[in-house]
Design a protein around this motif. Sequence first.
Motif, mmCIF file in Angstrom:
data_model
loop_
_atom_site.group_PDB
_atom_site.id
_atom_site.type_symbol
_atom_site.label_atom_id
_atom_site.label_comp_id
_atom_site.label_asym_id
_atom_site.label_seq_id
_atom_site.Cartn_x
_atom_site.Cartn_y
_atom_site.Cartn_z
ATOM 1 N N SER A 391 0.831 -1.209 0.000
ATOM 2 C CA SER A 391 0.000 0.000 0.000
ATOM 3 C C SER A 391 0.865 1.259 0.000
ATOM 4 O O SER A 391 0.429 2.315 -0.432
ATOM 5 C CB SER A 391 -0.918 0.005 1.222
ATOM 6 N N THR A 392 2.129 1.135 0.491
ATOM 7 C CA THR A 392 2.965 2.344 0.555
ATOM 8 C C THR A 392 3.360 2.841 -0.821
ATOM 9 O O THR A 392 3.922 3.915 -0.956
ATOM 10 C CB THR A 392 4.249 2.082 1.359
ATOM 11 N N LEU A 393 3.067 2.062 -1.855
ATOM 12 C CA LEU A 393 3.292 2.566 -3.211
ATOM 13 C C LEU A 393 2.367 3.730 -3.493
ATOM 14 O O LEU A 393 2.668 4.604 -4.295
ATOM 15 C CB LEU A 393 3.032 1.459 -4.239
ATOM 16 N N TRP A 394 1.210 3.720 -2.849
ATOM 17 C CA TRP A 394 0.219 4.756 -3.135
ATOM 18 C C TRP A 394 -0.078 5.677 -1.961
ATOM 19 O O TRP A 394 -0.432 6.804 -2.159
ATOM 20 C CB TRP A 394 -1.091 4.108 -3.625
ATOM 21 N N ILE A 395 0.027 5.144 -0.756
ATOM 22 C CA ILE A 395 -0.324 6.007 0.374
ATOM 23 C C ILE A 395 0.903 6.226 1.246
ATOM 24 O O ILE A 395 1.880 5.490 1.168
ATOM 25 C CB ILE A 395 -1.478 5.426 1.217
ATOM 26 N N SER A 396 0.813 7.243 2.085
ATOM 27 C CA SER A 396 1.939 7.577 2.946
ATOM 28 C C SER A 396 2.212 6.428 3.919
ATOM 29 O O SER A 396 1.285 5.822 4.450
ATOM 30 C CB SER A 396 1.581 8.862 3.690
#
Lengths: 427, 335, 312
Positions: A391-396
């Motif tokens: 998910s860190t590819l898209w969110i902080s």
Amino acid sequence: MRRGVVLVGVALIVLAAWAAPGLAQDEGEPDQSEPTVLTGTLRLGFDQFFAGVEITAADESGTRVGQVTTDQDGRWTIEVPAAGDYLVTLNEQTLPEGISLREGHQSTTEATVLQGASRAVVFAVGEAPKGTPFGERAAQTVFNGLKFGLIIAMSAIGLSLIYGTTGLVNFAHGELVTFGAVIAWYFNTSWGGLNLVLAALAAMVVCGLLGAGMETGLFRPLRRKRLWIFQLLVVTIGLSLLGRQLIQLFFGPEPLPYTDFQVQQRWEFGPWAVTPREVVTVVAIIAVLVGAGLVLQFSRFGKATRAVSDNPGLAEASGINVNRVVLWVWVLGTTLAGLGGVFQGLDTDIDPFLGFQLLLLIFAGVELGGFGTAFGALVGSLIIGMSTEVSTLWISPELKFVVPLAALIGMVLLRPQGLFGIKARVG
Amino acid sequence: MDFSIIFGNAARAAFGPEAVILALAAIGLNVHFGYTGLLNIGQVGFLLLGAYGTSVSVATFGWSLWAGVVVGLLLSVAFAVALGIPTLRLNTVMFAMVTIAAAEIIRILIGSTDAIGLTGGPLSVSFDAGAFYDLNPYPDGPHDRYGIGTFEFTGQQLWVITVGWLLVALVTAGVVMLVRSPWGRVLKSIREDQDAARSLGKNVFSYKMQALVIGGAIGGMGGVIDAIKTSGADPNGFRPQVTFFAYTALLLGGSATYLGPVLGAVLFWFLREWIESFLRQIVEEAWLPDVVAEFFDGAEGVISVAMVGVALILLMLLRPQGIVGNRTEMQLDAR
Amino acid sequence: MPDELTPQADSEQREAALPPADGGVPAIEPAPADGGVPAIEPILTVPHEPGAPKPDPILEVDGLSRSFGGLLAVDVDHLEVQRGATTALIGPNGAGKTTLFNLLSGFERADTGHWSFNGEAVTNPSADGLARKGMIRTFQLTKSLAKLTVIDNVLLGAPRQRGEKLWAAPFPNRWRSQEEANTERAEALLERFNLAHMRDELAGTLSGGQRKLLEVARALMADPVLIMLDEPMAGVNPALAQSLMHHITQLVYEGLSVVFIEHAMDVVTGISDWVVVLAQGQVIAEGPPWKVIHDDQVIDAYLGRRRAGAAR
């Protein structure tokens, strides 16, 4: 990418201390004539300094007390009105192209400054991961996710099996994970300075003994007393609080690393850059999990465990010593949880909240796979670990733990029996 | 060793604003868990929304404090509804997991740097609660103190706890009136066996929702008091263990009793502060060998929270019905 | 926990407690002469076959089915239940009797089928909605509310209570008169079921048999039109069983319709007007008790298996 080049990170901290040479004396003897300042230098390595970066200081109530931009040597200094705690924020937007805060570092840090002292504040910056192609970043997060998922899975199996055989939802399971990490740290440092591998083995033994002790000394008598499920839940919550506080009491609140395997050169495999430590973590966990899986699938103990999960009364009636099975489930579960803690500690350093932070993720993994099945816990945990990191590819990265928690809620709502659970088991 | 200091400190904590907040959180849990059987372990989420609703309304949007209080309460009600619609049909353990996960999600979101513009993010938020303190009837000069020994408050503190305990009294009275009615009888029947209640024509979902909203709003009031007391809110103040402390208070006093949550909250803070003060004195007076004293020094808070854990375990083992609970009732639970 | 509260003890007690069957002769008590209540006679003219139409059905079921993991638990083509009669639902273990109850009363969702209750089609069945319309059921394992007093248990049954509304609850003057009337009625019911002396005890302290009585009293408090009892005699001692049987026959004279699930044939033949036999989810026979118990299919499916069980 997670740690950047570890060597450089260590060097930076040393440099920061050197950059503020007056620090030690100033803190020792407060001097009314000297200004009270927060200061720092933004640099990467020995030759890159970043100018024009905005730094803001605010007091505890959030009131801004000063804002500056760094000079051409990357230096900045903010004079503050009085001694106290300040929040120093780096405006990430003003960092040069391709440079960002290193992963795991916040743009805001807290700093305590004494009257007349100069306090150095370090912001660890590095090459922005965004500079690397998406595919490479994706590959790296997938690896991180695999590693994190495996750590969760290792810790989760015990929770799931204990629930399966006794119906106990153990809120103190997170502290068992922390306990493993901390005991290994003691073996690794003050108790003989064992090599971490030996320290981890010793910690597993201690954890197994603790598990056996908890089962025979506490939970078995409680089962005999036929406590209501809620009472048991509260007992484990109490244990969790107690365990965490005791660990904090002895170990201290600050994160500490193991002495081994800290600084390692990364190996490059195609899009992946991983440290040998990480490779060993992944391989070792897979080996242990396969071993545990084989035991649970084929051994007498494994079959007995399934029989007890299915119907304790029937298992007892057909000659299985339920108490003994449960005892070994506790031993196995706590041993694995402790080892999971060692690996997590190796990854993020050890602190008293290490396990508690994992607990909800462990719940999520176990719920996703279906409560009470070891295989389900494994798959669920992998999905949780993977989705958290990817998910860190898209969110902080700050928000990444929202993902597994949301997955937990979604799963409970849509398919409460989990991916591999049987519907009838859930009330 | 000066026991008057220890008891003074303990009494100040037992009647201070922290105890008010804990009492409100525990009364809310009593409605949820004690009377309706809803195992909400995310009560801290309601407090968080009450506190942040108030703080953000005033600090970010510049509304009046009273509007902020209303917003805080509305947010906790909205959370109850949003949480309840999908989850009230779940079994106890599943419901519990969702509540704790939902409360953590809110805390992470509110405390993230992305939310700085709205909630202050990790910086926490602060506002001017002057509108509340303007009503303070107690003289509040720099030297005005009320109480004896270490059991003393400033004028402002006294005003906060006066309002706080009045609120606790009102809420307790309200809960008593509700649960004594046929409405309360339905709640208890749901706690005992929801299928029985349904078979007699009671809309179980609707009653659970009413209980969740009422208990959540009471928790939200605790959050509002917290915001006013500290003139702000900090995401770190709303970790999951706040809920566990509230359960400790509730179980200490006695679940499903009228005064249990209030007595429990008072006792909780009294004991915690007593232990901390006692340890501090031991360290100061150098009664102990240096090694031991060094060990305790600065760890008083850690030890007192550890004692909360011990208290929870012992309570469940020795007196699960709490101080004012009924032993026979509790034994009927052992099914 | 006292032993008699456990389910196993319940069933053992039942086997021992019930008086032996008295030869299978139907013992239908005659309807009262004034005929103010829907009489039992009309049902005697109905053909004795599965799915037989009734002159005045309170419950009509069509194509109702429910399966669990591929196993068809209930598969009822057509079934009508006569108003004002006592209908027994019998069948071997696992025949789907309780599942049928659960479907009809809205406690479980049917896969297919529809039914009407009291002349009204049941669309969107919900347990509480059906109960408010007058279909009140009890459970095989009693659901007494352990930590409520006996009188509160019964009072809970009262329908349309003003004090159960949140906005009225804090103001006793809005509901006190109704509560007092309800209390009077509840006390009368306790008297009738020999529970008056336990009025203020917690229901959890009652014996298994007393709980069964309490559950029936509570169901009656709810003003049912149709009362559905799931094994009302299970775990009740002989003396209580006799009085419970008497109470059940009494209900019909008061205008209620009764459906009950029962295993003990003497109870079935003793108090039912009509018997529906369920086997493997299907209605395999219907008729008056004296007829049904001699039906070959029934003996095969139910009594046969029971005898085999008894011989073992």
